[in-house]
Enzyme design. Structure first.
Site, mmCIF file in Angstrom:
data_model
loop_
_atom_site.group_PDB
_atom_site.id
_atom_site.type_symbol
_atom_site.label_atom_id
_atom_site.label_comp_id
_atom_site.label_asym_id
_atom_site.label_seq_id
_atom_site.Cartn_x
_atom_site.Cartn_y
_atom_site.Cartn_z
ATOM 1 C CG ASN A 116 -0.259 -0.109 2.517
ATOM 2 O OD1 ASN A 116 0.510 0.773 2.885
ATOM 3 N ND2 ASN A 116 -0.504 -1.198 3.255
ATOM 4 C CG ASP A 118 -7.113 -5.409 5.207
ATOM 5 O OD1 ASP A 118 -6.765 -5.327 6.393
ATOM 6 O OD2 ASP A 118 -7.737 -4.511 4.613
ATOM 7 C CE LYS A 137 9.934 -10.691 -14.216
ATOM 8 N NZ LYS A 137 10.830 -9.854 -15.046
ATOM 9 C CE LYS A 139 -8.963 -0.939 12.606
ATOM 10 N NZ LYS A 139 -7.996 -0.372 11.621
#
Length: 401
Positions: free
Chosen positions: A209, A279, A289, A338
């Site tokens: 991210n 997540d 690869k 949450k």
């Protein structure tokens, strides 16, 4: 925070950053500290001893062979006098000599002869900072309890750009002030996680991210400035360690972060989960690869990563838990859900995108806790971190009262 009547021995080694140490003396004295300066011979080629004498109001020591000062073992008296020893700038040379336990000049002798906590603020060329010998010396010093403050990254006097700049005088002053335990988190152990996690697809590719880690690093620095003993678990980021932290653990994947956090959480009073933990992870990691297949789509089977906050909340007893929630929409609803679902003590929510959150210098936070909340409007991440830590300290004291 005040440094009133605190006794600071400032060591100045040879480097162009020695000019910043003049400002450091002034800032320490503004906070009420008594400052005495010991210089290496090389440092006097950058800034004269007379300058430091005028700023500190005290004689400056340079040599072990000063007959007047050493008539009554003056270096031992000075070593016993100090409550904190800070070497700023700390050159690659003096770091090496300290790591080897040398006592071949006044400053290294003082460090060995003093029982006061030792702090070093490295300053050197970015290539020197990255050299394995320098990093090995730093690891040795850290293992002995020496606190390494910085360095920062940026443009250097030599024209290079990278890590190796000495921290600014106000940052060093705040780190010393926080070390005396006079802040809002004095005497507490705080664990902070920061940055992204990367999950490998094959030896070349990964999923991750856009977290830069800057918010979490600012939180760790603010906690240290508030007097806490801070352990920082950092994902893969390109950031120098914040000023004043006691320990840094570098990890890559969510599983590694979980292991590091759970291991450190057992002795923590407060955990602040500022990391953007992935997540999901690939269920299988290819050993080679992966190649294109003539336009055929690549399908990844993803497995859910463990929930670090949920695991911490399930332990009894557990630390005061502060989570983070980065959302693109419905921020309040998702954050409050949450907070309740994971049994947190507080959550800091922020909207990402539109120039906020990831890859930005500024941020804005919405704080929620059971029965209340507060909005922290857009500001620099360092300013926000200071306000967040103040509120965490307040809520922690209320929860434990």
């Amino acid at each position: 925070m005040s440094l009133a009547q605190r006794r600071i021995l400032l060591g100045v080694s040879a480097g162009i950053a020695a000019y910043k140490s003049c400002e450091l003396v002034r800032r320490l004295r503004e906070q009420g500290a008594e400052v005495r300066v010991a210089m290496t011979e090389g440092a006097t080629h950058f800034v004269g001893a007379t300058t430091f004498q005028a700023l500190s109001g005290q004689p400056v020591r340079v040599s072990l062979w000063d007959e007047g000062a050493e008539a009554a073992m003056g270096h031992i008296e000075l070593a016993r006098w100090a409550e904190r020893v800070l070497i700023a700038p700390a050159s690659a040379d003096i770091l090496a000599r300290l790591a080897q336990g040398h006592a071949d000049d006044l400053l290294t002798t003082l460090c060995l002869a003093s029982a006061a906590p030792l702090y070093v603020a490295p300053a050197m060329n970015q290539q020197m900072w990255a050299h394995p010998a320098v990093q090995a010396n730093l690891a040795t010093l850290r293992s002995r309890g020496v606190t390494v403050l910085g360095p920062a990254a940026g443009e250097q006097a030599c024209g290079d750009v990278g890590s190796g700049r000495m921290l600014e005088p106000h940052e060093l002053r705040d780190a010393l002030a926080g070390s005396f335990g006079d802040g809002a988190l004095a005497g507490l152990r705080v664990l902070v996680s920061a940055g992204p996690t990367y999950e490998d697809i094959d030896p070349v590719r990964f999923i991750g991210n856009r977290s830069s880690g800057r918010m979490g690093f600012a939180v760790a620095e603010a906690a240290a400035s508030a007097g806490a003993q801070v352990t920082l678990v950092a994902g893969p980021v390109s950031l120098p360690s914040p000023a004043g932290i006691a320990r840094r653990l570098d990890v890559r994947s969510a599983a590694q972060m979980r292991e590091a956090v759970l291991g450190a959480a057992a002795s923590a009073d407060i955990y602040i989960g500022a990391a953007a933990v992935g997540d999901y992870r690939p269920a299988q990691v290819a050993s080679r690869k992966l190649k294109k297949r003539d336009g055929a789509p690549l399908v990844l089977d993803l497995a859910e990563n463990p929930d670090i906050l949920k695991d911490l909340a399930a332990a009894s007893p557990h630390a005061f838990l502060v989570g983070f929630a980065a959302e693109t929409h419905d921020v309040a609803a998702y954050a409050q859900d949450k907070l309740a679902r994971k049994g947190l003590d507080m959550i800091a929510a922020n909207r990402v995108g539109e120039g906020l959150g990831f890859e930005a210098d500024d941020n804005a936070l919405s704080l929620y806790w059971p029965g209340g909340g507060e909005e922290l409007p857009r500001a620099s991440k360092r300013a926000l971190a200071a306000r967040l830590i103040a509120r965490v300290a307040e809520r922690y004291r209320m929860a434990r009262s």
